[in-house]
Scaffold this motif. Structure first.
Motif, short mmCIF file in Angstrom:
data_model
loop_
_atom_site.label_atom_id
_atom_site.label_comp_id
_atom_site.label_asym_id
_atom_site.label_seq_id
_atom_site.Cartn_x
_atom_site.Cartn_y
_atom_site.Cartn_z
N VAL A 125 31.26 -6.88 -3.66
CA VAL A 125 29.97 -7.52 -3.38
C VAL A 125 28.81 -6.73 -4.00
N GLY A 126 29.10 -5.60 -4.64
CA GLY A 126 28.02 -4.85 -5.26
C GLY A 126 28.41 -3.43 -5.61
N HIS A 127 27.39 -2.58 -5.71
CA HIS A 127 27.57 -1.18 -6.07
C HIS A 127 26.68 -0.30 -5.20
N LYS A 128 27.01 0.98 -5.20
CA LYS A 128 26.16 1.99 -4.56
C LYS A 128 25.98 3.15 -5.52
N LEU A 129 24.84 3.82 -5.39
CA LEU A 129 24.55 5.00 -6.21
C LEU A 129 24.64 6.25 -5.38
N GLY A 130 25.07 7.32 -6.02
CA GLY A 130 25.12 8.63 -5.39
C GLY A 130 24.51 9.67 -6.31
N LEU A 131 24.23 10.84 -5.76
CA LEU A 131 23.68 11.96 -6.54
C LEU A 131 22.39 11.55 -7.26
N THR A 132 21.51 10.84 -6.54
CA THR A 132 20.27 10.38 -7.18
C THR A 132 19.12 11.37 -7.06
N SER A 133 19.31 12.45 -6.33
CA SER A 133 18.26 13.48 -6.24
C SER A 133 18.59 14.65 -7.15
N LYS A 134 17.57 15.25 -7.72
CA LYS A 134 17.77 16.41 -8.60
C LYS A 134 18.41 17.57 -7.86
N ASN A 146 35.58 6.76 -5.01
CA ASN A 146 34.57 5.70 -4.91
C ASN A 146 33.24 6.24 -4.42
N SER A 147 32.91 7.43 -4.91
CA SER A 147 31.64 8.10 -4.58
C SER A 147 31.41 8.18 -3.06
N SER A 148 32.49 8.51 -2.35
CA SER A 148 32.44 8.75 -0.89
C SER A 148 32.02 7.51 -0.10
N SER A 149 32.25 6.33 -0.64
CA SER A 149 31.88 5.10 0.07
C SER A 149 32.73 4.91 1.32
N GLU A 176 24.51 -9.75 -6.36
CA GLU A 176 25.10 -8.49 -5.91
C GLU A 176 24.12 -7.68 -5.07
N ILE A 177 24.69 -6.91 -4.14
CA ILE A 177 23.93 -5.90 -3.39
C ILE A 177 24.09 -4.57 -4.10
N VAL A 178 22.99 -3.85 -4.29
CA VAL A 178 23.07 -2.49 -4.82
C VAL A 178 22.30 -1.56 -3.90
N LEU A 179 22.98 -0.54 -3.40
CA LEU A 179 22.33 0.52 -2.63
C LEU A 179 21.83 1.55 -3.62
N SER A 180 20.52 1.78 -3.63
CA SER A 180 19.89 2.52 -4.73
C SER A 180 19.97 4.04 -4.61
N GLY A 181 20.59 4.55 -3.55
CA GLY A 181 20.76 6.00 -3.43
C GLY A 181 20.04 6.55 -2.22
N SER A 182 20.56 7.62 -1.66
CA SER A 182 20.00 8.17 -0.44
C SER A 182 18.64 8.81 -0.67
N VAL A 229 25.62 18.67 -12.26
CA VAL A 229 25.62 17.49 -13.12
C VAL A 229 24.17 17.11 -13.45
N HIS A 230 24.02 16.20 -14.41
CA HIS A 230 22.68 15.84 -14.87
C HIS A 230 22.35 14.37 -14.65
N GLU A 231 23.25 13.63 -14.01
CA GLU A 231 22.99 12.22 -13.76
C GLU A 231 23.69 11.80 -12.48
N PRO A 232 23.35 10.61 -11.96
CA PRO A 232 23.98 10.14 -10.71
C PRO A 232 25.44 9.75 -10.91
N SER A 233 26.01 9.19 -9.86
CA SER A 233 27.34 8.58 -9.92
C SER A 233 27.23 7.21 -9.25
N TYR A 234 28.28 6.41 -9.38
CA TYR A 234 28.24 5.12 -8.69
C TYR A 234 29.59 4.82 -8.06
N GLY A 235 29.57 3.88 -7.12
CA GLY A 235 30.79 3.39 -6.49
C GLY A 235 30.68 1.89 -6.31
#
Length: 262
Positions: free
Chosen positions: A58-67, A159-162, A227-233, A75-81
């Motif tokens: 039904v969608g995606h989620k983002l992780g590691l969105t904070s510096k 799955n990025s800890s989903s 789709e639903i996308v969770l944009s990161g914590s 790492v230098h970029e986020p991840s997704y699940g």
């Protein structure tokens, strides 16, 4: 990395979640497990879960969105699940922790889209233009690794800890809404735990989603209509115990709350 190894890791992660039995980091056993291979493991894991649990994407989620989190992980970029239909919970329904290993909760902003978003060079403006609604969300994350300790390839494979997610029932259009300045209050059992603005997510939550669209393009995928996308914590994850009640409130977006049981 060979297909047999990819499949084996995916099966072990699925069984770890099903049996609530944490595993050791896979990079120690499979040194060839890099980020690209990890996303292949993730795809296989989602295939297994979709088939065995009779569910769908039904969608995606983002992780590691904070510096800060990226620097901690090296790492230098986020991840997704991937979000599955079976992961979604609804307000008013208590959530049992019996299926979790060591669950944590994160406040986020969820997006729903009115058209496909496809890389390779999606911009923040294009994400905003394609957004039907945004709404408050709470994501329950749960690592399948001992002590919530992992490398980036391990986390991506998992799955990025989903685990689970819940979105608010008030859908807000983006008209005249500056998400960067949208304030948020997270409460635990009635006590304010943290306050922040959505700018904590890569300066703008839509920037995280543009990254996702461009990253998906590299593997022949895109963000689909509806789709639903969770944009990161927006904040660091909080530990959950049975009996805990969490709520998150956003300026102009409304709120969402969850109660946890044994």
């Amino acid at each position: 990395m060979g297909t047999d190894d990819i499949n084996q890791i995916a099966v072990e992660l699925y069984e770890s979640e099903r049996q609530k039995n944490p595993v050791n980091n896979f990079v120690d056993k499979y040194p060839q497990l890099d980020e690209a291979s990890a996303y292949k493991v993730q795809e296989k894991l989602i295939e297994i879960k979709s088939s065995r649990e009779n569910t769908k994407r039904v969608g995606h989620k983002l992780g590691l969105t904070s510096k800060a989190k990226q620097n901690m992980m090296g790492v230098h970029e986020p991840s997704y699940g991937v979000l599955l239909e079976s992961m979604q919970k609804y307000e008013g329904d208590p959530i049992s922790l019996s299926g979790s290993i060591h669950a944590k909760i994160e406040p986020e902003i969820a997006f729903i889209f009115n058209k496909e978003i496809k890389g390779p060079a999606v911009t923040v403006a294009e994400v905003m233009e394609a957004t039907s609604y945004v709404m408050p969300a709470l994501e329950i994350i749960d690592s399948r690794f001992h002590g919530f300790s992992f490398t980036l390839p391990d986390a991506v494979s998992d799955n990025s800890s989903s685990s689970l997610f819940m979105i608010g029932e008030r859908f807000q259009r983006l008209d005249d809404l500056d998400l960067r300045l949208t304030g948020m209050v997270l409460k635990k059992n009635g006590e304010i735990m943290s306050t922040a603005t959505a700018a904590n997510v890569m300066g703008h939550p839509a920037r995280a989603i543009s990254w996702l669209a461009n990253k998906l393009y590299k593997v022949g995928q895109s963000i689909q209509t509806g789709e639903i996308v969770l944009s990161g914590s927006i904040l660091a994850a909080e530990t959950i115990e049975p009996g805990d009640h969490f709520s998150v409130s956003f300026d102009r977006l409304g709120s969402v709350e969850i109660t946890f049981t044994e």
